[in-house]
Design a protein around this motif. Structure first.
Motif, short mmCIF file in Angstrom:
data_model
loop_
_atom_site.label_atom_id
_atom_site.label_comp_id
_atom_site.label_asym_id
_atom_site.label_seq_id
_atom_site.Cartn_x
_atom_site.Cartn_y
_atom_site.Cartn_z
N SER A 3 1.25 -1.27 -0.18
CA SER A 3 0.02 0.07 -0.48
C SER A 3 1.04 0.97 0.19
CB SER A 3 -1.21 -0.07 1.29
OG SER A 3 -1.80 -1.60 1.11
N PHE A 4 2.11 1.24 0.41
CA PHE A 4 2.67 2.67 0.37
C PHE A 4 3.96 2.81 -0.99
CE2 PHE A 4 3.32 1.30 5.23
CZ PHE A 4 2.24 2.35 5.07
N ASP A 5 3.71 3.55 -1.57
CA ASP A 5 4.16 3.97 -3.05
C ASP A 5 5.40 4.30 -3.09
OD1 ASP A 5 1.93 2.54 -4.65
OD2 ASP A 5 1.08 4.86 -4.54
N THR A 6 5.95 5.13 -1.58
CA THR A 6 7.10 5.71 -1.78
C THR A 6 7.58 5.69 0.29
OG1 THR A 6 6.08 7.57 -0.77
CG2 THR A 6 6.17 6.93 -3.50
N VAL A 7 8.67 5.84 0.79
CA VAL A 7 9.51 6.19 2.28
C VAL A 7 8.22 7.10 1.85
CG1 VAL A 7 10.79 6.08 3.41
CG2 VAL A 7 11.65 5.60 0.93
N PRO B 103 9.63 0.83 -4.78
CA PRO B 103 8.97 -0.16 -4.07
C PRO B 103 7.88 -0.89 -4.67
CG PRO B 103 8.90 2.24 -3.06
CD PRO B 103 10.56 2.45 -4.14
N LYS B 104 7.79 -0.17 -5.93
CA LYS B 104 7.23 -1.07 -7.18
C LYS B 104 7.99 -1.98 -7.97
CE LYS B 104 4.97 2.74 -9.88
NZ LYS B 104 4.35 3.99 -11.07
N THR B 105 9.33 -2.03 -7.68
CA THR B 105 9.93 -2.85 -8.38
C THR B 105 9.84 -3.83 -6.64
OG1 THR B 105 11.16 -1.93 -9.20
CG2 THR B 105 12.28 -4.03 -8.95
N PRO C 161 15.13 0.61 -0.15
CA PRO C 161 13.95 -0.21 0.41
C PRO C 161 14.28 -1.90 -0.57
CG PRO C 161 13.03 1.74 0.27
CD PRO C 161 14.37 2.26 -0.22
N PHE C 162 14.11 -1.26 -1.85
CA PHE C 162 14.51 -2.76 -2.91
C PHE C 162 15.89 -3.33 -2.43
CE2 PHE C 162 16.59 -3.90 -6.95
CZ PHE C 162 15.83 -4.56 -7.63
N VAL C 163 16.89 -1.99 -2.26
CA VAL C 163 18.51 -3.12 -2.04
C VAL C 163 18.32 -4.13 -0.57
CG1 VAL C 163 20.94 -2.59 -1.82
CG2 VAL C 163 19.41 -1.21 -3.47
N MET C 164 18.14 -3.25 0.32
CA MET C 164 17.89 -4.21 1.66
C MET C 164 16.91 -5.47 0.73
SD MET C 164 15.54 -2.92 4.73
CE MET C 164 14.33 -3.17 4.17
N TYR C 165 15.61 -4.99 0.88
CA TYR C 165 15.48 -6.30 0.51
C TYR C 165 15.41 -7.73 -0.50
CZ TYR C 165 10.43 -9.41 -0.07
OH TYR C 165 9.71 -10.06 -0.26
N VAL C 166 16.10 -7.21 -1.63
CA VAL C 166 17.10 -7.79 -2.19
C VAL C 166 18.10 -9.02 -1.60
CG1 VAL C 166 18.04 -8.50 -4.63
CG2 VAL C 166 16.10 -7.23 -4.63
N TYR C 167 18.66 -8.02 -1.14
CA TYR C 167 19.63 -7.94 -0.26
C TYR C 167 19.48 -9.28 0.84
CZ TYR C 167 24.50 -7.78 3.21
OH TYR C 167 24.94 -8.46 3.90
N ARG D 25 6.27 7.00 5.63
CA ARG D 25 6.93 7.50 7.00
C ARG D 25 5.89 8.39 7.68
NH1 ARG D 25 12.28 8.66 8.47
NH2 ARG D 25 12.86 9.08 6.12
N SER D 26 5.11 8.94 6.62
CA SER D 26 3.72 9.47 7.07
C SER D 26 2.79 8.43 7.54
CB SER D 26 3.44 10.26 5.72
OG SER D 26 3.68 11.05 5.42
N ASN D 27 2.77 7.72 7.40
CA ASN D 27 1.56 7.01 7.58
C ASN D 27 1.81 5.48 8.21
OD1 ASN D 27 -1.57 7.43 6.09
ND2 ASN D 27 0.07 7.27 4.70
N MET D 28 3.51 5.70 8.87
CA MET D 28 4.11 4.72 10.29
C MET D 28 2.88 4.08 10.74
SD MET D 28 8.03 4.65 11.73
CE MET D 28 8.57 4.94 9.68
N LEU D 29 2.26 4.28 11.38
CA LEU D 29 1.38 3.96 13.28
C LEU D 29 0.94 3.06 12.19
CD1 LEU D 29 1.28 7.09 15.25
CD2 LEU D 29 3.12 4.74 15.23
#
Length: 829
Positions: A395-399, A532-534, A484-490, A403-407
């Motif tokens: 549901s989050f398109d960007t960091v 995030p899309k990738t 986000p992407f590099v962390m996820y792939v790593y 951050r804005s909807n983290m809670l």
């Protein structure tokens, strides 16, 4: 002793509060008893000048004495760490200094000090108070009172008689009783902070010898992490004299003093709080108005009473163990001037979720481990969570969105935005989440520090080193959209052995995207949603087992670049490289390091020795061949650089500009001189269009650059080869080597010469010196820039679009030449 007009009342008389209206048992007395026992003391009835709070606030108020009578306070784990800064302490201290203005029977009665309500709770059968809101105030006041007691104990030895006896009574039977509770053979503070802070808080109440033992016993910590501190330095931080710990045999016989401990931001705040009130109380007692020991003692006695009687507590007893209710109350309240951060609320919800669960300590420890990975820095933890959610929540398109909807992702119930999955909706979900979070936190920290796992089963050394070099450059560029992407792939790669090459190849694509954006005039937000899309595409491919398809993931990354950023591709991107002016040093350095590193890795397969540039990039700087300070004050010809660089063998308009600068003595002018604005326009034009042009920049060791600075090219080239020869043949610098454009014979002759102090004396210098003085011109810049752009395009092309720039490669030098001619025309217009 009679009071002087200058001495505040609190320094001449002792305030006698009205018995024990709260029934504490600590100071249960009839005021007349004190008057009879201490007949020589000049008591003043406090009711003459303290107006009761009940006149203003219709609440069931109790004093701190009443609430703490034989009780313990504890800060639950869902609470934030200690957060008060100097601003809050100054506000509290200024409030307490109103004691200096109290006068009996005054026409204008001062208002009571009111800290606000302290919310506490306990079950009907409980014996320990849980602080829902107010821990910052209670912990601060306890540290303040400890310091008042310490100074009072010191000062009371300087008085005698009934004042000394009364001060001893207040210290031992009043403040001690309030501050400490017996715990086995020892005494501890009445207040217990959360697990993160309590050891340092309790340390503040210990003597120096006990502090040494406490700190020695703390777990050792990774010295590379944030908030790591050597034990020796920690002793100094908490004020332990060197002579105290030097007597410890264990410290003398081992390297323990050089070992590291964790000392978080809240720990530092606690220590600073103790130092603050130690200094303030000392300053208060030593005021000029309190010019005798008796006045000092009375002032400290009254300060202790005034502090305690000013703090009113609203006792809120919960008859239920409903932890969610307590957390909701906690989150709806703010401590004085310090709002709850997102991390405070996330922590509270995690603790609340596991309240009463058998593995509560284990799960909370997982969260604390995540926090400690980032050195206790709440902002760093929040950054990580935003990137983690951007990678894992569809549901989050960007960091920024994450951050804005983290809670929303940390709700205790699946309510609110139903499109965002709550990670804490049940204990089972929360356990899975915390286990995953620990893993991703470790990977995130590794990519941010460019220090990847050294486990060869997860990532082989050759790939790890290349990946780390890429990550260093990405981080140095100051970009974060890719994380986000590099962390996820790593993380996925470390769980699937043998995918090292995939990680390296994907990082190359990410780096190429990042450099293209950095070089362009586009804002980095054009790729905000690319990663995030990738991530989402990668997760979808996981279902079929095709997530490690390098070509497909690379193509997806490129396809997900915003359609508004088409100038990052093909001929449009070449135009950006050709026409861009005023190249930034750091951006250019990272780009050049990328080209040099890739060139080294290609050549190293045939046995070429690793270059110095790759060994320590931090020592490498951007060198401007035509220097930024191209005037040469103190030389015979201050304009020699301009004459040589812009000489094309025939008279041109730029020479007219140089003549104008010479006739105006431009090298001697300052901004206050008449006509300087016109001169400055020419100077800045040359700097932006030629000095800071891509073709005029190279990589050079800082130590080589210092002595040559703005010397003419003959001096520079000689130093390049004498002191930097190993790196003159890398792809960025090789234009200035004998492998490319420099004559071997002439270079050898130059290296054998003793150069004059003033190489601008063209008629007197050696012909070879003059030859190289005139070698670096704007025409040479055109040739070199075309070579660099060709290398950059080769480096930045995408593996899925290998022929992207092919149709234009033969025309690069013409493009550059046309652009330089336009710059000359603008400069001479």
């Amino acid at each position: 002793m009679e009071s002087s007009d200058e001495t505040p009342l609190c320094g001449t008389r002792v305030f006698l509060y009205p018995g024990d209206p709260d029934g504490t048992g600590i100071i249960d007395y009839d005021p007349t008893d004190y008057r009879e026992i201490y007949q020589d003391l000049d008591f003043v009835d406090s009711t003459q000048f303290i107006r009761s709070l009940e006149q203003d606030i219709k609440l069931k108020n109790r004093s701190l004495l009443r609430v703490t009578d034989g009780e313990r306070f504890e800060v639950p784990e869902y609470q934030r760490n200690f957060s008060w800064e100097e601003e809050q302490h100054e506000e509290l201290w200024d409030t307490l200094l109103s004691i200096l203005t109290l006068k009996p029977k005054s026409g204008e009665l001062p208002v009571d000090t009111y800290f606000g309500t302290v919310y506490i709770a306990r079950s009907a059968q409980g014996e320990v108070y849980e602080i829902i809101d107010g821990q910052q105030r209670l912990s601060t006041v306890s540290i303040l009172l400890k310091n008042i007691k310490d100074h009072l104990e010191e000062k009371r030895t300087k008085v005698d008689g009934q004042l000394q006896a009364y001060a001893e009574h207040i210290c031992e039977e009043y403040l001690d009783e309030l501050l400490y509770r017996r715990k086995g053979p020892t005494e501890t503070p009445f207040l217990e902070l959360n697990d993160h802070d309590d050891s340092i808080y309790e340390l503040l109440f210990q003597d120096p010898e006990k502090k040494v033992q406490t700190l020695k016993a703390m777990d050792q910590y990774d010295g590379r992490k944030q908030n790591a501190i050597r034990l020796r330095d920690l002793f100094d931080e908490v004020g332990i004299p060197e002579e105290v710990y030097e007597e410890d045999e264990e410290l003398a016989d081992t390297d323990l003093l050089e070992s590291f401990r964790y000392f978080g931001d809240s720990h530092r705040r606690l220590v600073r709080t103790d130092e603050y009130y130690d200094a303030k109380v000392a300053e208060f007692a030593d005021r000029e108005e309190f010019d005798t020991a008796e006045k000092e003692v009375k002032a400290l006695l009254n300060l202790a009473h005034f502090t305690l009687r000013s703090l009113r507590v609203s006792e809120c007893i919960f008859q239920t163990d409903n932890q969610e209710l307590r957390i909701e109350v906690f989150q709806s309240l703010n401590d004085r001037g310090v709002e709850l951060s997102s991390m405070d609320k996330v922590r509270a919800r995690i603790v609340g979720r596991f309240q009463g669960e058998s593995d509560s300590d284990k799960q909370i420890a997982r969260w604390e481990n995540v926090v400690q990975m980032f050195g206790g820095d709440a902002d760093a933890v929040e950054d990580f969570l935003a990137h983690y959610l951007a990678a894992t929540e569809k549901s989050f398109d960007t960091v920024t969105d994450a951050r804005s909807n983290m809670l929303e992702a940390f709700r205790l119930k699946q309510i609110g935005r139903r499109d965002i999955k709550s990670r804490l909706a049940s204990p089972g979900q929360a356990r899975d989440f915390l286990e995953e979070l620990e893993n991703y936190a470790g990977r995130y920290r590794e990519i941010v520090t460019a220090d990847l796992t050294d486990d060869d089963t997860e990532l082989k050394k050759e790939y790890r080193e290349e990946c780390e070099a890429i990550l260093q450059r990405l981080n140095k560029l100051g970009t974060t959209q890719w994380r986000p992407f590099v962390m996820y792939v790593y993380q996925a790669v470390t769980e699937a052995p043998g995918k090292d090459a995939f990680l390296r190849d994907i990082l190359k694509t990410v780096e190429n995207i990042t450099f293209r954006v950095a070089i362009s005039d586009l804002v980095a937000t054009v790729v905000d949603d690319t990663y995030p899309k990738t991530c989402q595409a990668f997760r979808e491919l996981e279902q079929s087992g095709n997530q490690f398809d390098t070509e497909q993931i690379s193509a997806t990354l490129v396809d997900n670049i915003d359609s508004s950023a088409r100038q990052l591709f093909g001929e449009s991107f070449i135009d950006i490289l050709v026409t861009s002016e005023n190249w930034r040093n750091n951006q250019t350095k990272q780009l050049f390091l990328k080209i040099a590193d890739e060139d080294f890795r290609r050549r190293n397969q045939t046995g070429i020795t690793k270059s110095e540039l790759s060994e320590d990039p931090s020592e490498v700087h951007i060198e401007h061949i035509l220097p930024i300070s191209y005037f040469l004050p103190g030389k015979e010809n201050p304009y020699a650089w301009l004459e040589c660089f812009f000489d094309n063998g025939k008279r041109n308009m730029i020479e007219t500009q140089i003549d104008y600068l010479r006739t105006r003595d431009a090298h001697l002018l300052s901004s206050d001189d008449p006509g300087y604005d016109e001169i400055e326009q020419i100077i800045e034009g040359i700097e932006e269009r030629f000095v800071r042009d891509l073709g005029n920049m190279m990589l050079l060791d800082e130590e080589v650059n210092k002595p040559i600075k703005n010397r003419l090219f003959s001096v520079k080239l000689r130093e390049y080869h004498l002191r930097h020869s190993k790196d003159m043949d890398n792809l960025v610098n090789q234009y200035f080597s004998t492998a490319d454009n420099v004559s071997t014979d002439k270079l050898e002759e130059l290296l054998g010469l003793e150069l004059p102090e003033d190489e601008t004396q063209f008629g007197d210098v050696h012909p070879t010196v003059q030859y190289f003085n005139e070698w670096w011109t704007y025409e040479q810049l055109i040739d070199r820039k075309a070579q660099l752009i060709t290398a950059i395009l080769e480096s930045l092309k995408f593996r899925t679009e290998d022929d992207e720039f092919e149709p234009y490669m033969d025309d690069i030098e013409d493009y550059v030449g046309e652009d330089i001619e336009k710059r000359l025309a603008v400069l001479t217009a």
